[in-house]
Design a protein around this motif. Structure first.
Motif, PDB file in Angstrom:
ATOM      1  N   PRO A 134       6.215   9.779  -5.959  1.00  0.00           N
ATOM      2  CA  PRO A 134       6.414  11.564  -5.811  1.00  0.00           C
ATOM      3  C   PRO A 134       5.112  12.090  -5.061  1.00  0.00           C
ATOM      4  O   PRO A 134       5.123  13.021  -5.216  1.00  0.00           O
ATOM      5  N   ALA A 135       3.956  11.744  -6.266  1.00  0.00           N
ATOM      6  CA  ALA A 135       3.231  12.224  -6.557  1.00  0.00           C
ATOM      7  C   ALA A 135       2.100  12.194  -4.726  1.00  0.00           C
ATOM      8  O   ALA A 135       0.969  13.139  -4.732  1.00  0.00           O
ATOM      9  N   ALA A 136       2.812  12.157  -3.931  1.00  0.00           N
ATOM     10  CA  ALA A 136       1.798  11.693  -2.668  1.00  0.00           C
ATOM     11  C   ALA A 136       1.546  13.026  -2.239  1.00  0.00           C
ATOM     12  O   ALA A 136       1.949  14.219  -2.499  1.00  0.00           O
ATOM     13  N   ARG A 137       0.887  12.995  -1.151  1.00  0.00           N
ATOM     14  CA  ARG A 137      -0.015  13.942  -0.573  1.00  0.00           C
ATOM     15  C   ARG A 137       0.905  14.435  -0.240  1.00  0.00           C
ATOM     16  O   ARG A 137       1.367  13.718   1.113  1.00  0.00           O
ATOM     17  N   ASP A 138       0.252  15.853   0.821  1.00  0.00           N
ATOM     18  CA  ASP A 138       1.228  16.414   1.939  1.00  0.00           C
ATOM     19  C   ASP A 138       0.310  16.268   3.222  1.00  0.00           C
ATOM     20  O   ASP A 138      -0.711  16.413   3.460  1.00  0.00           O
ATOM     21  N   GLY A 139       0.389  15.093   3.833  1.00  0.00           N
ATOM     22  CA  GLY A 139       0.095  14.887   5.277  1.00  0.00           C
ATOM     23  C   GLY A 139       0.931  15.023   7.138  1.00  0.00           C
ATOM     24  O   GLY A 139       2.005  14.473   6.895  1.00  0.00           O
ATOM     25  N   TRP A 140      -0.343  14.758   8.065  1.00  0.00           N
ATOM     26  CA  TRP A 140       0.342  14.564   8.939  1.00  0.00           C
ATOM     27  C   TRP A 140       0.079  13.512   9.123  1.00  0.00           C
ATOM     28  O   TRP A 140      -1.567  13.131   9.331  1.00  0.00           O
ATOM     29  N   LEU A 141       0.625  12.517  10.012  1.00  0.00           N
ATOM     30  CA  LEU A 141      -0.074  11.515  11.302  1.00  0.00           C
ATOM     31  C   LEU A 141       0.106  12.492  12.668  1.00  0.00           C
ATOM     32  O   LEU A 141       1.425  11.880  13.524  1.00  0.00           O
ATOM     33  N   LEU A 142      -1.202  12.033  13.923  1.00  0.00           N
ATOM     34  CA  LEU A 142      -0.546  12.844  14.354  1.00  0.00           C
ATOM     35  C   LEU A 142      -1.176  11.897  15.462  1.00  0.00           C
ATOM     36  O   LEU A 142      -2.133  11.658  16.050  1.00  0.00           O
TER      37      LEU A 142
ATOM     38  N   PHE B 185       3.659  12.224   6.390  1.00  0.00           N
ATOM     39  CA  PHE B 185       3.241  11.310   6.017  1.00  0.00           C
ATOM     40  C   PHE B 185       4.404  10.808   4.937  1.00  0.00           C
ATOM     41  O   PHE B 185       4.288   9.891   4.485  1.00  0.00           O
ATOM     42  N   ALA B 186       5.387  11.975   4.729  1.00  0.00           N
ATOM     43  CA  ALA B 186       6.015  11.377   3.711  1.00  0.00           C
ATOM     44  C   ALA B 186       6.853  10.267   4.186  1.00  0.00           C
ATOM     45  O   ALA B 186       7.427   9.979   3.112  1.00  0.00           O
TER      46      ALA B 186
ATOM     47  N   GLU C  64       0.535  -1.978  -0.252  1.00  0.00           N
ATOM     48  CA  GLU C  64       0.147   0.103   0.124  1.00  0.00           C
ATOM     49  C   GLU C  64       0.447   1.640   0.253  1.00  0.00           C
ATOM     50  O   GLU C  64       2.244   1.394   0.581  1.00  0.00           O
ATOM     51  N   ASP C  65       0.576   2.676  -0.856  1.00  0.00           N
ATOM     52  CA  ASP C  65       1.561   3.599  -0.936  1.00  0.00           C
ATOM     53  C   ASP C  65       0.085   4.993  -0.944  1.00  0.00           C
ATOM     54  O   ASP C  65      -0.682   4.906  -2.142  1.00  0.00           O
ATOM     55  N   PRO C  66       0.262   5.592  -0.099  1.00  0.00           N
ATOM     56  CA  PRO C  66       1.283   5.800   1.838  1.00  0.00           C
ATOM     57  C   PRO C  66       0.884   4.320   2.562  1.00  0.00           C
ATOM     58  O   PRO C  66      -0.366   3.909   2.254  1.00  0.00           O
ATOM     59  N   GLY C  67       2.105   3.663   3.029  1.00  0.00           N
ATOM     60  CA  GLY C  67       1.898   2.727   3.784  1.00  0.00           C
ATOM     61  C   GLY C  67       2.748   2.328   4.655  1.00  0.00           C
ATOM     62  O   GLY C  67       4.154   3.068   4.832  1.00  0.00           O
ATOM     63  N   TYR C  68       2.615   1.108   5.715  1.00  0.00           N
ATOM     64  CA  TYR C  68       3.920   1.025   7.058  1.00  0.00           C
ATOM     65  C   TYR C  68       5.352   1.309   5.955  1.00  0.00           C
ATOM     66  O   TYR C  68       5.362  -0.115   5.607  1.00  0.00           O
ATOM     67  N   GLN C  69       5.927   1.500   6.893  1.00  0.00           N
ATOM     68  CA  GLN C  69       7.613   1.972   6.505  1.00  0.00           C
ATOM     69  C   GLN C  69       8.221   0.577   6.865  1.00  0.00           C
ATOM     70  O   GLN C  69       9.438   0.205   6.197  1.00  0.00           O
TER      71      GLN C  69
ATOM     72  N   ASP D 295      -1.319  21.089  -0.267  1.00  0.00           N
ATOM     73  CA  ASP D 295       0.230  20.879  -1.074  1.00  0.00           C
ATOM     74  C   ASP D 295       1.071  21.593  -0.664  1.00  0.00           C
ATOM     75  O   ASP D 295       1.417  22.880  -0.237  1.00  0.00           O
ATOM     76  N   GLY D 296       2.711  21.240  -0.314  1.00  0.00           N
ATOM     77  CA  GLY D 296       3.787  21.983  -0.289  1.00  0.00           C
ATOM     78  C   GLY D 296       3.708  22.669   0.853  1.00  0.00           C
ATOM     79  O   GLY D 296       5.120  23.204   0.740  1.00  0.00           O
ATOM     80  N   ALA D 297       2.926  22.854   1.670  1.00  0.00           N
ATOM     81  CA  ALA D 297       3.085  23.159   3.357  1.00  0.00           C
ATOM     82  C   ALA D 297       3.275  22.398   4.412  1.00  0.00           C
ATOM     83  O   ALA D 297       4.186  23.559   5.292  1.00  0.00           O
ATOM     84  N   GLU D 298       3.310  20.958   3.701  1.00  0.00           N
ATOM     85  CA  GLU D 298       4.028  19.943   5.665  1.00  0.00           C
ATOM     86  C   GLU D 298       5.742  20.378   5.789  1.00  0.00           C
ATOM     87  O   GLU D 298       5.169  20.509   7.118  1.00  0.00           O
TER      88      GLU D 298
END
Lengths: 490, 490
Positions: free
Chosen positions: B453-461, B446-447, B222-227, B426-429
């Motif tokens: 590379p096209a993935a979304r900007d995000g946080w996992l809080l 999220f990164a 899965e992408d994004p997925g567990y590292q 987008d681009g703010a993370e």
């Protein structure tokens, strides 16, 4: 209606397999199963909740909740006023376009490395403590009360700190205690930053094998030698070069191709008990320095030498950082503690910590904290002193019994350890072990530790965990064994 | 005489590095060092014990004991009446015939697999519990007293039994408790014989990767997925195929080459929180059955879904034995317990137990026994119920705060888990995270979980471990962040 739902009735009866679920869950499970096995086809209509509730003598709320749950899971589609329908087709074709030209793999094929690991047969430690099975310490003589107190103190003090994720290298306080112990007692050159805490020396061997050995790399092994190490190196696909062992330990052969790694038990060779001579130590360290071979020094039981102080470790002679030192608490404390340690050359610390984190994260924190306390408060040194005395007296009793009752056995080396190596007349081991086993006495064979066929017949008799009466009784039984005729003639 | 022995004086002074050794050991260490570094050449005569004792103000017994020790170790040769001599040459040529044509390997070269592992950067779990760092359970709310009582009872009852080597598959009582829990709560089809107890799901992933994947084998992720999963599979040399995730979970692409393994977090996708739809579950299970691919179902936090009951697991749909189910106690109990479990298809049980034994022997017995008691006595179910309530209220507070204070943030999915996925402009993370960090608030990106590379900007809080006041304060800080200009314009 009921006749259409035999599966539901069964699932709801008290004897059904899901009887410890609630009614709603049991109804859900029965409906899922009916949809999965095709009893309820796609688009078929489910009975109204009121009807089904009546039919199954359930409350309508329960049925309603079950339908809602199945809708949330995607099994059921509900339209207000129209009713509930099966939403999926669960058997047969999925209708999705699929790549045609795939080659089906055999269903159970393991990876090449996986098959190699399975073929080694694994590292099964003896679970029995009967005479003379295991190389186990005496757990009855362990200071249980002290351990319990230390555990309790830690569990009361700041339990949350010990429950979090921990440092993959191990707790600082334990690495300090280990480094201090090794510098003072074993002549290891190290600081706490070089210590890596692991669950077992087996984990150390497996990580080192993965990190350092490419398939086909040569590894020098003592023969007879420790099977767990052989297994780890073989699992990495290494080529094993078994070298003979004499009274001065491993006999190196510097005319062989340069190995990537040399595995040694220099203080107390496993299983012969011999100590690697200083001349050979110096030659091996010098060789490693010049060739870039790694030396793995497995110092598995140097704490239990009974006649002399143990020779300082090989790692202390190494000024070129080619020696990796391994030790374990499995024998000095107890096997299920799951704590061991490696002392690494600086350059290997970060790679090993990384590999460790990929393998299993970090070691349990409570066990580390209690062990660190046990060491810092002097219990460890005291326990070792006591165990040395205890095991020495048992070793003496073993020697006495062997001399009196096993005239055909020859003690190979009795300087230390939790077990005694005994040579047997050529060709007699199998038959003697068979007789012993039929009389309830385990006699671990040398054969498991040897690679070359010309190896000697022998036993490795565990004694440290046995009370004197158990040693005497086991030896009495061995004294009744009948030497096979062909062995007597030699 | 003294002038010849400066090293000895130094070693015996209180400030010397070996000051916590006894006098005899310090003398031994100094003499060994002098022999090693060539200050004392081979065959040179050591001072008589009486002379040296006088010279160093030591008792003659101490010097005598040191010489005896060095003789035992091979450093010194003693002839009655003649004196003591250095027995070895420790520098320069060893004089042994050696193979000439060897090629020296670079001293620090790791194996190819080892380098791959190091290159993954490892799996470092967050050690901090600050807002909003970790996906950690709340350890302050853990029933410490119960745990301590159960631990004590086991430590008193039969401590020796829990200190021995244990079954590499795990204790029977714990495997039974796990199987019962999984059948009733997760719809897993299994018996205790299929359960393998491990130290962590990371260990499960690493063992499966080793056992099932040859270098170059394809793995669907899965992408994004567990590292952590990516790291384990990459370490085995597998080729990773990142597939997109939408509101129905992983989007399979059956036109791709058949993968050897498919890694899924179907109940609560990590990190988006989406649930894999039933239609896709059925399609994937069917696909695996026909192609022989393995499916690894990582059910890492299904215990913490707050709005609906969790969907039963994928493994329960699998009648072809292609699904390997993984779960962990790291989130339901605590991370440093080091216990997790795999439910294996029958055919994989023996291979996995063997591989496990080669990797690290067996899991710690005390932790297993206490966990089994905790489950059998109902504490586990009660703890999960309480934690679900607690975390649900914290989740609600997070949502409320985000709505009030982070107008630029969009909650992706809030159905469950110990952390909340939040999408950013987008681009703010990077810029927002930099500001947050400077104000002492961690905002895991999220990164780290994305490959394409096209993935979304995000946080996992992470929120589950935080008290309401900590959540409010952290959110207040995030509310003061300044959205970068380029992000505002979009």
């Amino acid at each position: 209606m009921t006749s259409h739902w035999p599966g539901l009735w069964t699932a709801l009866l008290p004897s059904a397999p899901h009887q410890n679920m609630g009614l709603r869950e049991r109804l859900c499970a029965a409906l899922r199963e009916a949809i999965r096995n095709g009893s309820l086809a796609q688009d078929s209509r489910l009975p109204a909740t009121r009807v089904l509730a009546q039919d199954l003598s359930l409350s309508r709320v329960t049925v309603e909740a079950a339908y809602a749950q199945l809708e949330a899971e995607g099994y059921v589609r509900r339209h207000t006023g129209k009713g509930s329908f099966v939403a999926v087709q669960t058997t047969g074709k999925s209708g999705v376009r699929e790549r045609k030209s795939r080659s089906l793999v055999p269903l159970m094929r393991l990876s090449q490395r996986g098959q190699t690991i399975v073929d080694t047969g694994g590292c099964m430690e003896p679970l029995s403590l009967q005479a003379f099975a295991a190389g186990s310490p005496d757990l009855r003589a362990f200071p249980h009360a002290v351990w319990r107190q230390l555990t309790n103190r830690r569990l009361r003090q700041d339990p949350e700190a010990l429950m979090r994720y921990g440092d993959p290298q191990g707790r600082q306080e334990l690495r300090e205690a280990i480094a201090q112990y090794l510098v003072a007692s074993r002549g290891v050159r190290c600081d706490p930053g070089q210590v890596l805490v692991l669950t077992s020396s087996q984990q150390a061997l497996q990580l080192l094998a993965t990190l350092l050995l490419d398939p086909g790399d040569q590894v020098w092994m003592e023969d007879p030698g420790y099977q767990g190490a052989r297994t780890a190196f073989a699992a990495a696909g290494a080529g094993l070069e078994p070298l003979p062992v004499d009274a001065e330990g491993l006999v190196p052969d510097f005319t062989l191709p340069v190995p990537r790694l040399i595995y040694l038990t220099p203080t107390h060779q496993y299983p012969t008990g011999h100590t690697l001579s200083l001349q050979r130590r110096l030659a091996l360290v010098d060789y490693a320095k010049r060739t870039g071979s790694w030396i793995v020094e497995d110092d598995y039981d140097s704490e239990f030498l009974y006649d002399n102080r143990p020779t300082p470790c090989l790692q202390g002679l190494d000024i070129a950082d080619r020696v990796i030192y391994l030790g374990t608490f499995s024998k000095t404390l107890f096997p299920s503690l799951r704590l061991a340690y490696a002392v690494l050359p600086q350059a290997l610390v970060q790679p090993m910590v990384t590999a460790r984190s990929v393998c299993d994260g970090h070691p349990a924190q409570l066990a580390q904290a209690v062990t660190a306390d046990f060491m810092a408060q002097g219990h460890f040194a005291a326990h070792l002193r006591l165990m040395r005395q205890l095991y020495r007296s048992r070793r003496d009793l073993m020697l006495e019994c062997i001399q009196q009752q096993l005239p055909w056995a020859q003690v190979l080396n009795s300087s230390g350890g939790l077990q005694l190596s005994v040579l047997l007349p050529d060709g007699a081991e199998k038959e003697l072990s068979r007789q012993a086993q039929s009389k309830g006495v385990a006699t671990p064979s040398f054969a498991n530790q040897q690679v070359r066929p010309a190896a000697r017949d022998g036993w490795l008799l565990g004694f440290a965990a046995l009370q004197p009466s158990e040693i005497r009784e086991g030896m009495r039984v061995l004294g009744t064994l009948k030497l096979p005729a062909h062995a007597r003639q030699r």
